[in-house]
Scaffold this active site. Structure first.
Site, short mmCIF file in Angstrom:
data_model
loop_
_atom_site.label_atom_id
_atom_site.label_comp_id
_atom_site.label_asym_id
_atom_site.label_seq_id
_atom_site.Cartn_x
_atom_site.Cartn_y
_atom_site.Cartn_z
N CYS A 1 -2.94 -4.08 14.34
CA CYS A 1 -2.51 -3.60 13.03
C CYS A 1 -2.80 -4.65 11.95
CB CYS A 1 -1.01 -3.32 13.09
SG CYS A 1 -0.26 -3.02 11.48
N SER B 1 6.74 4.21 17.95
CA SER B 1 5.38 3.81 18.31
C SER B 1 5.39 3.18 19.70
CB SER B 1 4.85 2.79 17.29
OG SER B 1 4.81 3.40 16.01
N CYS C 1 4.51 -7.81 7.90
CA CYS C 1 5.38 -7.33 8.97
C CYS C 1 5.53 -8.43 10.00
CB CYS C 1 4.79 -6.08 9.64
SG CYS C 1 5.87 -5.40 10.93
N GLY D 1 4.85 -2.59 7.11
CA GLY D 1 6.20 -3.04 7.44
C GLY D 1 6.92 -2.20 8.47
N GLU D 2 8.02 -2.75 8.96
CA GLU D 2 8.84 -2.09 9.98
C GLU D 2 10.15 -1.63 9.31
OE1 GLU D 2 8.93 -0.81 13.01
OE2 GLU D 2 11.06 -0.54 12.68
N HIS E 1 2.34 3.19 22.42
CA HIS E 1 1.01 2.60 22.71
C HIS E 1 0.82 2.16 24.15
CE1 HIS E 1 1.03 2.71 18.41
NE2 HIS E 1 1.80 1.65 18.28
N CYS F 1 -2.82 1.16 7.87
CA CYS F 1 -1.82 0.45 7.08
C CYS F 1 -2.17 -1.02 7.00
CB CYS F 1 -0.42 0.69 7.62
SG CYS F 1 0.03 -0.27 9.05
N CYS G 1 2.01 -6.46 15.96
CA CYS G 1 1.17 -5.60 16.81
C CYS G 1 -0.29 -6.02 16.61
CB CYS G 1 1.36 -4.13 16.46
SG CYS G 1 3.09 -3.64 16.57
N SER H 1 9.18 5.80 10.94
CA SER H 1 8.41 5.36 12.10
C SER H 1 8.80 3.94 12.46
CB SER H 1 6.91 5.44 11.77
OG SER H 1 6.15 4.92 12.84
N GLU I 1 0.82 -1.21 0.00
CA GLU I 1 0.00 0.00 0.00
C GLU I 1 0.86 1.26 0.00
OE1 GLU I 1 -3.42 -2.20 2.66
OE2 GLU I 1 -2.77 -0.18 3.22
#
Ligand code: SAH
Ligand code: SF4
Length: 360
Positions: A133, A232, A126, A177-178, A234, A351, A130, A209, A106
């Site tokens: 996500c 990130s 990923c 993705g990371e 949270h 995402c 998480c 990020s 995306e």
């Protein structure tokens, strides 16, 4: 029996190459590296897909004819949009791009007051898992190559040009993705994207990020990379964070915050912290107070993102008044913050959500 040495090398994407690498390719093929600049300009400034019919000097035309195209050493990737959606408010456009091996990623284009930001993917899927996500829910598929990251910028830029808009101003690596799990490819892509002779995006307008890959954060600081960093969070205690972000078992909050402090000490740069607001889970004033205590003494800015619901997670976005109270609590403690709407919820703009939805 064939040996490895005899095997033909797989064609490479021209978009994988930095300017210096492209120059070396010219030298290796006996063509003056002075031509690298024209080719680079056509690729990354002109955004040409078709170099064969470009108006080049004869030596460069020859190089292109010999090196680029089916069965040759190089190709140019031009991922097509399997899906191209515009949000109802017209401010967001979302592409699902199909890569050469059929994987889809995306890329989101967001426009605000004539300033455009593209949100890029750095991996297909990923590995970080998480729980809220959509990309995490699909698991890891593979890393993207630099050219596949650069191609997303080209796609976004071409779409803006075709619509008569000014070019991209900002990039955020907040798609699928990371980024710090694919460190080298991401840094090469950013070197290409910020090259003054081509796409020429300002490094200060490109935010990386991360979910908190500690070695990656330390490496960014040691290498003095010029890109803004977002982390990130949270959750502000080990337990609360681990419930949402499984990799915090590998890189605990205490180590992550130590890395952030080291990053700040080495670079002097403020860090953005992202906090997805989930009703009843991490959105109370007490949570805000714990977050403020965690960030004390750091130059920090918090981005609050109301949860975008996904299929694999039971949870709701915070109500606007709770988000406001959370923000006020941070403010009282001296921590600046912004509530960010994930744009275009009507078109699944979280995402990984579009790909997840298409897969159904
Ligand atoms: N892997 C990186 C970058 C991609 S995710 C990272 O985790 O930081 C970009 C941001 O979107 C992260 O802050 C992530 O937590 C947030 N995000 C992911 N899914 C979301 C959802 N469904 N609703 C709200 N925010 C989400
Ligand atoms: Fe990966 Fe980021 Fe999604 Fe976590 S939030 S699963 S790190 S893309």
């Amino acid at each position: 029996m064939t040996t490895d040495a005899a095997a033909p090398t797989a064609p490479r994407s021209l978009l994988d190459l930095t300017f210096a690498e492209l120059e070396r390719e010219f030298v290796a093929s006996g063509t003056s590296p002075l031509h690298a600049r024209s080719l680079w300009r056509a690729l990354h400034h002109g955004l040409n897909h078709d170099l064969v019919s470009a108006e080049f000097l004869p030596p460069l035309r020859r190089w292109v004819a010999e090196q680029v195209g089916a069965g040759r050493r190089f190709f140019i990737e031009t991922p097509e949009a399997a899906t191209d959606l515009a949000s109802a408010d017209g401010l967001t456009r979302k592409f699902l791009l199909r890569l050469a091996d059929g994987q889809t990623i995306e890329t989101v284009l967001m426009g605000f007051k004539g300033r455009h930001t593209a949100c890029l993917s750095t991996q297909a899927g990923c590995a970080m898992g998480c729980v809220f996500c959509a990309t995490g829910q699909m698991g890891f598929v593979r890393h993207l190559r630099p050219g596949e990251i650069v191609a997303q910028v080209r796609h976004a830029q071409r779409a803006l040009r075709a619509a008569g808009h000014a070019g991209l101003r900002n990039l955020v690596l907040m798609g699928m993705g990371e980024p710090l799990h694919n460190y080298d490819a991401v840094m090469t892509a950013l070197e290409i994207i910020t090259d003054r002779r081509g796409l020429n995006l300002a490094p200060s307008k490109i935010t990386i990020s991360t979910v908190g890959v500690v070695p990656g954060i330390l490496r960014l600081a040691a290498e003095q990379r010029p890109y803004p960093l977002a982390v990130s969070l949270h959750g502000a205690t080990e337990l609360e964070r681990a419930a949402l972000v499984p990799v915090s078992q590998r890189w605990p909050l205490v180590e992550l915050m130590a890395a952030c402090r080291a990053y700040f000490a080495q670079t002097g740069r403020r860090i953005f912290f992202e906090w997805t607001l989930i009703a009843g889970t991490n959105d109370s004033p007490a949570h805000a107070e714990r977050l403020a205590a965690l960030l004390a003494g750091l130059a920090a800015h918090v981005n609050l993102i109301p949860l975008n619901p996904t299929g694999g997670f039971v949870g709701h976005a915070t109500r606007p008044d709770a988000a406001k109270l959370f923000q006020q609590t941070l403010q009282v403690a001296g921590i600046p913050s912004t509530v960010r709407q994930r744009r275009g919820i009507d078109m699944a703009a979280g995402c990984g959500q579009l790909r997840a939805e298409r897969a159904k």
